[in-house]
Design a protein around this motif. Structure first.
Motif, PDB file in Angstrom:
ATOM      1  N   ALA A   1       0.940  -0.916   0.234  1.00 43.69           N
ATOM      2  CA  ALA A   1      -0.042   0.217  -0.075  1.00 43.69           C
ATOM      3  C   ALA A   1       0.629   1.307  -0.518  1.00 43.69           C
ATOM      4  CB  ALA A   1      -0.874   0.696   1.090  1.00 43.69           C
ATOM      5  N   SER A   2       1.678   1.524   1.013  1.00 46.25           N
ATOM      6  CA  SER A   2       2.860   2.779   0.882  1.00 46.25           C
ATOM      7  C   SER A   2       3.873   3.043  -0.586  1.00 46.25           C
ATOM      8  CB  SER A   2       3.436   2.176   1.908  1.00 46.25           C
ATOM      9  OG  SER A   2       4.730   1.269   1.877  1.00 46.25           O
ATOM     10  N   GLU A   3       3.905   1.457  -1.220  1.00 48.26           N
ATOM     11  CA  GLU A   3       4.460   2.039  -2.516  1.00 48.26           C
ATOM     12  C   GLU A   3       3.034   2.539  -3.393  1.00 48.26           C
ATOM     13  OE1 GLU A   3       7.273   1.699  -4.024  1.00 48.26           O
ATOM     14  OE2 GLU A   3       8.202   2.031  -2.025  1.00 48.26           O
ATOM     15  N   TYR A   4       2.510   2.231  -3.775  1.00 43.25           N
ATOM     16  CA  TYR A   4       0.997   1.890  -4.660  1.00 43.25           C
ATOM     17  C   TYR A   4      -0.032   3.539  -4.231  1.00 43.25           C
ATOM     18  CZ  TYR A   4      -3.730   2.008  -6.154  1.00 43.25           C
ATOM     19  OH  TYR A   4      -4.994   2.026  -6.949  1.00 43.25           O
ATOM     20  N   ARG A   5       0.448   3.804  -2.832  1.00 45.71           N
ATOM     21  CA  ARG A   5      -0.821   5.243  -3.174  1.00 45.71           C
ATOM     22  C   ARG A   5      -0.036   6.453  -3.362  1.00 45.71           C
ATOM     23  NH1 ARG A   5      -0.530   6.934   3.793  1.00 45.71           N
ATOM     24  NH2 ARG A   5      -0.564   8.423   2.516  1.00 45.71           N
TER      25      ARG A   5
ATOM     26  N   ALA B   1      -5.482   4.646   2.590  1.00 43.36           N
ATOM     27  CA  ALA B   1      -5.044   5.984   1.815  1.00 43.36           C
ATOM     28  C   ALA B   1      -5.265   5.658   0.442  1.00 43.36           C
ATOM     29  CB  ALA B   1      -3.977   6.619   2.294  1.00 43.36           C
ATOM     30  N   ALA B   2      -4.949   4.206  -0.047  1.00 43.85           N
ATOM     31  CA  ALA B   2      -4.793   3.474  -1.005  1.00 43.85           C
ATOM     32  C   ALA B   2      -6.074   3.306  -1.700  1.00 43.85           C
ATOM     33  CB  ALA B   2      -4.183   2.234  -1.167  1.00 43.85           C
ATOM     34  N   LEU B   3      -7.250   2.594  -0.150  1.00 44.93           N
ATOM     35  CA  LEU B   3      -8.029   3.118  -1.121  1.00 44.93           C
ATOM     36  C   LEU B   3      -9.227   4.213  -1.345  1.00 44.93           C
ATOM     37  CD1 LEU B   3     -11.479   1.923  -0.857  1.00 44.93           C
ATOM     38  CD2 LEU B   3     -11.548   1.516   1.573  1.00 44.93           C
TER      39      LEU B   3
ATOM     40  N   VAL C   1      -0.841   5.193  11.494  1.00 47.94           N
ATOM     41  CA  VAL C   1       0.595   6.400  10.915  1.00 47.94           C
ATOM     42  C   VAL C   1       0.863   6.079  10.186  1.00 47.94           C
ATOM     43  CG1 VAL C   1      -0.210   7.785  12.812  1.00 47.94           C
ATOM     44  CG2 VAL C   1       1.618   6.300  13.144  1.00 47.94           C
ATOM     45  N   GLU C   2       1.442   6.626   9.181  1.00 44.83           N
ATOM     46  CA  GLU C   2       2.545   6.178   7.703  1.00 44.83           C
ATOM     47  C   GLU C   2       3.576   6.585   8.262  1.00 44.83           C
ATOM     48  OE1 GLU C   2       2.991   8.415   4.190  1.00 44.83           O
ATOM     49  OE2 GLU C   2       1.620   9.417   5.076  1.00 44.83           O
TER      50      GLU C   2
END
Ligand code: F6R
Length: 366
Positions: free
Chosen positions: A84-88, A114-116, A365-366
């Motif tokens: 997810a942290s890459e995709y977003r 966040a990705a959603l 948190v990210e």
């Protein structure tokens, strides 16, 4: 409460037969997906799906990786899996009729949410989620949510959440196989495997004492390599994540075919190499990778089943024989002994199994 178990993690590992049975329950009926799995509106969306993008973090990402092998092999629907942290933060291309699918135990993971939220603006066909917490942010915000019925997971290291996620993803694969008119005999064989899954997981828990003995060897080491191939490659990644997370031993998961592209240089008599080796079409390939490790003196611990043990039993010191589960469900079952292995190594090391340092159960948190 821990119900008499020393840790939540151990309790949750042992809850898996029930958690998986509850998750499958009435979603499967007479070797078919039942009407209680999805409603007609959801089925109508699935009929249009031409691509799938799966997004998740950590252990849930590993569940997504397994699902990709299933979805492409069984339904031929092109599927991608991404952290997810890459995709977003990149600019993903969304082909028409692509389904967005998030997987999250907590439903509160910041990067997955966040990705959603991005996906909702990106032209997807629909957003689906697999989640363990009803009314979580993910459950509320996604178009369709399949709940895993694992019950509360307290241990920071994810165990029953993973196996129940995989059960739901297997059901979804089966539903899509039905929509794509995959041969009935194939589908009912897969459904039968799912039906017997809780019992097979139960059998694998009986290996506990054998696994404890192995843990006593691995606890002395500072590193470990986990190997698998195909749909069991994500199982190797998950085994390594679990070990590093709770025992703080440095561990890496590799697709076994990558060994000679680098990691083989690490193998000596002090390197434990843990291989996931069920009887599937990649068995011979994996056997030759195991031979490469053996030739360098690596300390091999190989998880096999009744059929795959034949070629290995004279060559490997530590063989752990699992109950054969069928090739569809084996990437679910083989997680269980690896969870037990990490657990026992961590207990022997005296680390805080349920609450490993620096980690939080829900990463909001990210
Ligand atoms: C590992 C672990 C984490 C979580 C990850 C995602 O044992 O628990 O890697 O899998 O933080 O969490 P969820 O699934 O809640 O989105």
């Amino acid at each position: 409460t821990k119900d008499g178990y020393a840790h939540y993690m151990l309790k949750e590992i042992h809850e898996q037969p029930t958690a998986v049975a509850n998750t499958i329950a009435d979603r499967l009926y007479n070797d078919k997906i039942s009407k209680y799995f999805i409603d007609q509106a959801t089925a109508a969306i699935l009929e249009q799906v031409e691509n799938i993008h799966i997004i998740a973090c950590g252990t849930s990402f590993h569940a997504g990786m397994v699902a990709r092998y299933w979805l492409e092999a069984i339904t031929q629907i092109p599927t991608q899996v991404e952290i997810a942290s890459e995709y977003r933060y990149r600019k993903p291309v969304v082909p028409k009729n692509t389904l967005f699918l998030t997987i999250s135990q907590s439903g509160e993971t910041a990067d997955s949410l966040a990705a959603l939220r991005f996906a909702k603006t990106a032209g997807y066909l629909s957003t689906f989620a697999v989640c363990n917490v009803a009314n979580s942010s993910l459950d509320r915000e996604t178009d369709v949510c399949f709940l895993t019925h694992a019950g509360p997971e307290i241990g920071v290291a994810s165990t029953k959440a993973l196996t129940t996620q995989l059960a739901v993803l297997a059901l979804l694969t089966l539903k899509l196989a039905e929509i794509k008119n995959v041969d009935e005999a194939i589908r009912s064989n897969l459904a039968k495997q799912l039906r017997t899954l809780p019992g097979i997981i139960n059998q694998s828990l009986l290996l506990n004492d054998q696994i404890k003995v192995i843990a006593e060897q691995i606890v002395r080491r500072d590193n470990a390599l986990f190997l698998g191939r195909g749909v069991h490659y994500p199982v190797a990644l998950e085994g390594a994540l679990k070990l590093k997370e709770i025992s703080y031993i440095h561990a890496e998961g590799y697709p076994a075919g990558e060994l000679k592209h680098g990691p083989l240089a690490l193998v000596d008599e002090k390197m434990p190499v843990i291989a996931v080796c069920p009887n599937d079409e990649l068995l011979e390939k994996l056997e030759s990778n195991i031979e490469e490790v053996r030739a360098r003196g690596g300390e091999l611990y190989v998880f096999v089943d009744h059929k795959s043990q034949h070629g290995l039993k004279d060559r490997v010191n530590h063989l752990i024989e699992m109950e054969a589960s069928g090739t569809f469900t084996s990437p679910i079952v083989f997680n269980v002994p690896l969870q037990l292995l990490s657990y026992h190594v961590a207990v022997l090391r005296g680390t805080d199994v349920d609450q490993p340092r620096n980690l939080a159960k829900s990463v909001t948190v990210e």
